[in-house]
Design an enzyme around this catalytic site. Sequence first.
Site, mmCIF file in Angstrom:
data_model
loop_
_atom_site.group_PDB
_atom_site.id
_atom_site.type_symbol
_atom_site.label_atom_id
_atom_site.label_comp_id
_atom_site.label_asym_id
_atom_site.label_seq_id
_atom_site.Cartn_x
_atom_site.Cartn_y
_atom_site.Cartn_z
ATOM 1 N N THR A 150 6.833 -3.892 -6.040
ATOM 2 C CA THR A 150 6.443 -3.678 -4.642
ATOM 3 C C THR A 150 7.480 -2.774 -3.987
ATOM 4 O O THR A 150 8.673 -2.908 -4.242
ATOM 5 C CB THR A 150 6.349 -5.008 -3.873
ATOM 6 O OG1 THR A 150 6.218 -4.700 -2.472
ATOM 7 C CG2 THR A 150 7.562 -5.907 -4.065
ATOM 8 N N GLY A 151 7.000 -1.855 -3.176
ATOM 9 C CA GLY A 151 7.933 -0.953 -2.509
ATOM 10 C C GLY A 151 7.316 0.405 -2.312
ATOM 11 O O GLY A 151 6.085 0.547 -2.316
ATOM 12 N N ARG A 162 -4.829 8.495 -0.905
ATOM 13 C CA ARG A 162 -3.532 8.201 -1.532
ATOM 14 C C ARG A 162 -3.606 6.919 -2.377
ATOM 15 O O ARG A 162 -4.128 5.903 -1.954
ATOM 16 C CB ARG A 162 -2.492 8.052 -0.424
ATOM 17 C CG ARG A 162 -1.075 7.740 -0.932
ATOM 18 C CD ARG A 162 -0.781 6.266 -0.913
ATOM 19 N NE ARG A 162 0.611 5.990 -1.271
ATOM 20 C CZ ARG A 162 1.079 4.776 -1.534
ATOM 21 N NH1 ARG A 162 0.281 3.728 -1.478
ATOM 22 N NH2 ARG A 162 2.331 4.599 -1.860
ATOM 23 N N THR A 196 2.456 -6.275 -0.156
ATOM 24 C CA THR A 196 1.784 -6.148 -1.459
ATOM 25 C C THR A 196 2.014 -7.436 -2.252
ATOM 26 O O THR A 196 3.058 -8.068 -2.087
ATOM 27 C CB THR A 196 2.384 -4.950 -2.229
ATOM 28 O OG1 THR A 196 1.943 -3.756 -1.613
ATOM 29 C CG2 THR A 196 1.971 -4.937 -3.697
ATOM 30 N N GLY A 208 -1.058 4.353 -4.637
ATOM 31 C CA GLY A 208 0.348 4.039 -4.897
ATOM 32 C C GLY A 208 0.582 3.599 -6.328
ATOM 33 O O GLY A 208 -0.225 3.868 -7.228
ATOM 34 N N ASP A 209 1.687 2.916 -6.527
ATOM 35 C CA ASP A 209 2.085 2.512 -7.878
ATOM 36 C C ASP A 209 1.364 1.271 -8.392
ATOM 37 O O ASP A 209 1.250 1.071 -9.604
ATOM 38 C CB ASP A 209 3.592 2.221 -7.903
ATOM 39 C CG ASP A 209 3.945 1.088 -6.930
ATOM 40 O OD1 ASP A 209 3.461 1.120 -5.771
ATOM 41 O OD2 ASP A 209 4.677 0.167 -7.327
HETATM 42 N N1 ASP Z 1 3.848 -0.345 -3.666
HETATM 43 C C1 ASP Z 1 2.787 -0.329 -2.688
HETATM 44 C C2 ASP Z 1 2.250 1.071 -2.575
HETATM 45 O O1 ASP Z 1 3.035 2.003 -2.533
HETATM 46 C C3 ASP Z 1 3.222 -0.779 -1.338
HETATM 47 C C4 ASP Z 1 4.069 -2.009 -1.288
HETATM 48 O O2 ASP Z 1 4.453 -2.560 -2.292
HETATM 49 O O3 ASP Z 1 4.350 -2.468 -0.183
HETATM 50 O O4 ASP Z 1 1.048 1.222 -2.463
#
Ligand code: ASP
Length: 305
Positions: A222-223, A199, A171, A201-202
Amino acid sequence: MYALAIHGGAGTLPRHEMSASLEREYRAGLQEALQAGSVILERGGRCLDAVEAAVVALENCPLFNAGRGAVFTREGGHELDAALMDGATLTAGAVCGLKRIANPIRLARRVMETSNFLMLSGTGAEEFAREQGFGFVDPGYFRTEARWNQLQRLLSGDASVSPLTISHVGTVGAVALDQQGHLAAATSTGGMTGKRWGRIGDSPIIGAGTYADDRSCAVSATGHGECFIRLAVAHEIAARIRHGGQSLATAAREVVHTELPAIGGDGGIIAVDRNGALCLEFNSQGMFRGSVHAGAQARIAIYPD
Ligand code: ASP
């Protein structure tokens, strides 16, 4: 005074899978993005333009999980999310579930500046893009063999493959303070490998993966997105500064190393406060990242220093 930080995702490849030449490519991609953002800040440009330019560069680089090179959904497609926020006005724009827009961050900015809304999703977002004159790419544009292989490994149930490790690589995001003293944040992602059912994400959720407020700081995360949403991580860091009197370093450290691990949240953040203090904090084994200050040498790193 200006400051810029970028990330290309937490949960990097384990060191033994990172060859010297691949590492050079990652570093070159990060360097190009830092450069794209910092030239704007250097000549007195706006932080919004800088974070957008840095993220566009990372979206265009096939190594990162955003734009070209985004991870695959379980059905073998791509669904892209992005958001950006202006700390001076607290306005923001977000898009999610895009399938045919090469640079989602540009569309997020357009949503912020020309629609009456903050977040647009899926076909509606693409309809808006069409009205705004955005070009569309074939779904094959996003495909890379590395991402396809990641999906195949995940679907095969290979027990040696950690879904967290392979899902979270790449990301992208940027945060900046410009010479006018304003802050901005931007984040763009393909989400998690093998995601399903629409789905989200954040990253495109304001306050979770992206937040900027001139009174405190700008944050891009990111995460493991579900955990970042539950803790409203980006806003939590800003709120600790604004209401709790914490420094950026303390706020980020507590959220990333105490609150997130307590709920199994893997990942990291980049942030800059209104004084130009930068923070790049992660609890994963690494985070692709870079930063630069006015008058200082740019820094790029992947693993803990
Ligand atoms: N945070 C991102 C998500 O959950 C993924 C990532 O940062 O790798 O969509």
